[in-house]
Design an enzyme around this catalytic site. Structure first.
Site, short mmCIF file in Angstrom:
data_model
loop_
_atom_site.label_atom_id
_atom_site.label_comp_id
_atom_site.label_asym_id
_atom_site.label_seq_id
_atom_site.Cartn_x
_atom_site.Cartn_y
_atom_site.Cartn_z
N SER A 1 0.82 -1.22 0.00
CA SER A 1 0.00 0.00 0.00
C SER A 1 0.86 1.27 0.00
CB SER A 1 -0.89 0.00 1.26
OG SER A 1 -1.48 1.26 1.45
N LYS B 1 -7.49 -1.51 -9.72
CA LYS B 1 -8.16 -2.19 -8.60
C LYS B 1 -9.45 -1.45 -8.24
CE LYS B 1 -7.20 -3.70 -3.81
NZ LYS B 1 -7.81 -2.81 -2.83
N HIS C 1 -12.94 -3.15 -2.14
CA HIS C 1 -12.12 -2.71 -1.01
C HIS C 1 -12.48 -3.51 0.25
CE1 HIS C 1 -9.38 0.96 -0.64
NE2 HIS C 1 -9.29 0.44 0.56
N THR D 1 -5.73 2.07 -7.30
CA THR D 1 -7.03 1.84 -6.64
C THR D 1 -7.98 2.98 -7.01
OG1 THR D 1 -5.93 0.69 -4.84
CG2 THR D 1 -8.15 1.51 -4.40
C1 LIG Z 1 -6.89 -2.93 7.23
C2 LIG Z 1 -7.05 -2.80 5.75
C3 LIG Z 1 -6.37 -1.78 5.08
C4 LIG Z 1 -6.50 -1.65 3.69
N1 LIG Z 1 -5.78 -0.68 3.05
C5 LIG Z 1 -5.84 -0.61 1.69
C6 LIG Z 1 -5.01 0.31 0.98
O1 LIG Z 1 -4.21 1.04 1.57
N2 LIG Z 1 -5.13 0.33 -0.36
C7 LIG Z 1 -5.99 -0.49 -1.07
O2 LIG Z 1 -6.06 -0.41 -2.31
N3 LIG Z 1 -6.77 -1.37 -0.42
C8 LIG Z 1 -6.70 -1.47 0.93
N4 LIG Z 1 -7.47 -2.40 1.58
C9 LIG Z 1 -8.34 -3.33 0.81
C10 LIG Z 1 -7.59 -4.62 0.44
O3 LIG Z 1 -6.58 -4.36 -0.52
C11 LIG Z 1 -8.54 -5.67 -0.18
O4 LIG Z 1 -9.22 -5.11 -1.26
C12 LIG Z 1 -9.56 -6.23 0.83
O5 LIG Z 1 -9.00 -6.34 2.12
C13 LIG Z 1 -10.03 -7.61 0.38
O6 LIG Z 1 -11.04 -8.10 1.19
P1 LIG Z 1 -10.83 -9.13 2.43
O7 LIG Z 1 -10.24 -8.33 3.52
O8 LIG Z 1 -12.21 -9.60 2.69
O9 LIG Z 1 -9.90 -10.22 1.94
C14 LIG Z 1 -7.35 -2.54 2.98
C15 LIG Z 1 -8.03 -3.56 3.65
C16 LIG Z 1 -7.88 -3.70 5.03
C17 LIG Z 1 -8.62 -4.82 5.72
#
Ligand SMILES: Cc1cc2nc3c(=O)[nH]c(=O)nc-3n(C[C@H](O)[C@H](O)[C@H](O)COP(=O)(O)O)c2cc1C
Length: 357
Positions: A87, A232, A256, A136
């Site tokens: 990230s 994404k 997300h 994203t």
């Molecule tokens: C704590 C946390 C922080 C996240 N931070 C970002 C981020 O900085 N950038 C991004 O594109 N997605 C972020 N995401 C989304 C994840 O990349 C991903 O799309 C998502 O967690 C997938 O779903 P799942 O948690 O059910 O596996 C974040 C998700 C979580 C849980």
């Protein structure tokens, strides 16, 4: 507050729940009498051979979970023969993380500091050897995450009097976490913002919401970055076609993890529409709600070339650093292998809709 930050979603958390529930609605069409002698989980992603189709999604602020954070995750990606996306909101600089392992790393781009800031991040990622930029698109504004609001978490975090008085009491009752966090230098800040002179400036530069990326920006990055560009946050055929038109090499069907638009469809439901529209012109991956190896098989049968997990590996990280991330990866891939045996399918690349009821 760290647990809630990982575990929670936006709004009433309906989309977050829908992501998981969607897997329960899909059933397999197994084949009997042809037991596989062995199972191959190998696949290729943007030309690179991986040992499994399970990748690590980009997640912010991992240093608040465990000091191993992103560096630990890329070490596990290397040892397991897979890829981690890092990230923009990583707890250490992208250069520090790149140096932690020889695995292929992808860099997830937020427009920290507008187009100029984004360009500088892209150049740094390219110089540090990141193989892809993951752009994203689902984060035009910060979504309301009620659990964060209740815990008074306001991003970007900074270590100052307000945060100490806010989080001090809840940290005291988590001494092991507090000890680890203090020894790691209290990584609250956005480490990739290096050119802002003061904390106030860091917060301005770190705000991704001053200039959220639009399609023109995807094209602009496509022209400037020599590696792969992955978009994404796509959920519809129309947006998938725009991504292909502006030259995306791959698309991640994602909402997300139910942390942005609450009411967005479950990603497993959106996946077939995107796969059909793209028709092989870009690779299609998905994330959201994958909690068992059989979920990976279902997503692949619906056309995903690979899947990402977010929360599952963060839970592992928070508990046990590298070992926790590795354990989550190993449990899910062992479950996938078992599923393949029971399906009667010897190769994940053979999974298609004919394996579903
Ligand atoms: C704590 C946390 C922080 C996240 N931070 C970002 C981020 O900085 N950038 C991004 O594109 N997605 C972020 N995401 C989304 C994840 O990349 C991903 O799309 C998502 O967690 C997938 O779903 P799942 O948690 O059910 O596996 C974040 C998700 C979580 C849980």
């Amino acid at each position: 507050m760290v647990f809630d930050y990982i575990d929670g979603g936006s709004g009433a958390e309906r989309t977050m729940a829908a992501n998981r529930d969607a897997f329960g609605d899909i059933t397999f069409r197994p084949r009997m009498g042809e037991p596989p002698a062995s199972i191959s989980l190998k696949t290729t992603v943007l030309g690179q051979e991986l040992n499994s189709p399970l990748l690590f999604a980009p997640c912010g602020l991992m240093g608040t979970m465990h000091p191993a954070a992103e560096a630990g995750t890329v070490r596990v990606a290397e040892s397991r023969g897979t890829i981690a996306a890092i990230s923009s909101y990583s707890s250490k600089s992208l250069e520090h993380i790149a140096a932690a392992s020889n695995a292929t790393k992808w860099f997830q781009l937020y427009f920290l500091g507008g187009r100029a800031g984004a360009m500088s991040l892209v150049e740094r990622a390219e110089a540090a050897g990141y193989g892809a930029i993951v752009l994203t698109l689902d984060t035009n504004v910060p979504a309301s995450r009620e659990r964060d609001t209740r815990n008074k978490v306001v991003f970007p975090l900074a270590l100052n009097f307000t945060t100490i008085t806010r989080f001090g009491p809840m940290s005291i009752v988590r001494p092991r976490w507090l000890w680890r966090f203090m020894r790691a230098g209290m990584p609250f800040h956005v480490a990739n913002v290096v050119d802002a002179p003061s904390l106030a400036e860091v917060n301005t530069h770190a705000s991704i919401f001053n200039s959220p990326p639009a399609w023109g920006d995807v094209e602009w990055i496509r022209q400037r970055f020599t590696g792969n560009v992955v978009v994404k946050g796509i959920l519809t055929a129309a947006d998938a076609l725009r991504a292909v038109d502006v030259g995306a090499d791959a698309i991640i069907v994602s909402n997300h993890g139910g942390r942005q638009l609450d009411g967005a469809p479950a990603t497993l439901r959106a996946l077939p529409e995107v796969v059909d529209a793209v028709a092989g012109r870009a690779e299609v991956y998905m994330d959201g709600g994958v909690r068992h190896g059989s979920d990976i098989a279902k997503a692949m049968a619906l056309g995903a070339r690979a899947v990402f997990i977010g929360r599952p590996y963060l839970y592992g990280l928070a508990l046990a650093g590298d070992a926790g991330v590795a354990a989550v990866h190993d449990v899910l891939t062992a479950q996938l292998t078992e599923t393949m045996h029971l399906l009667g399918c010897d190769d994940v690349r053979k999974l298609d809709a004919s394996w579903l009821w």
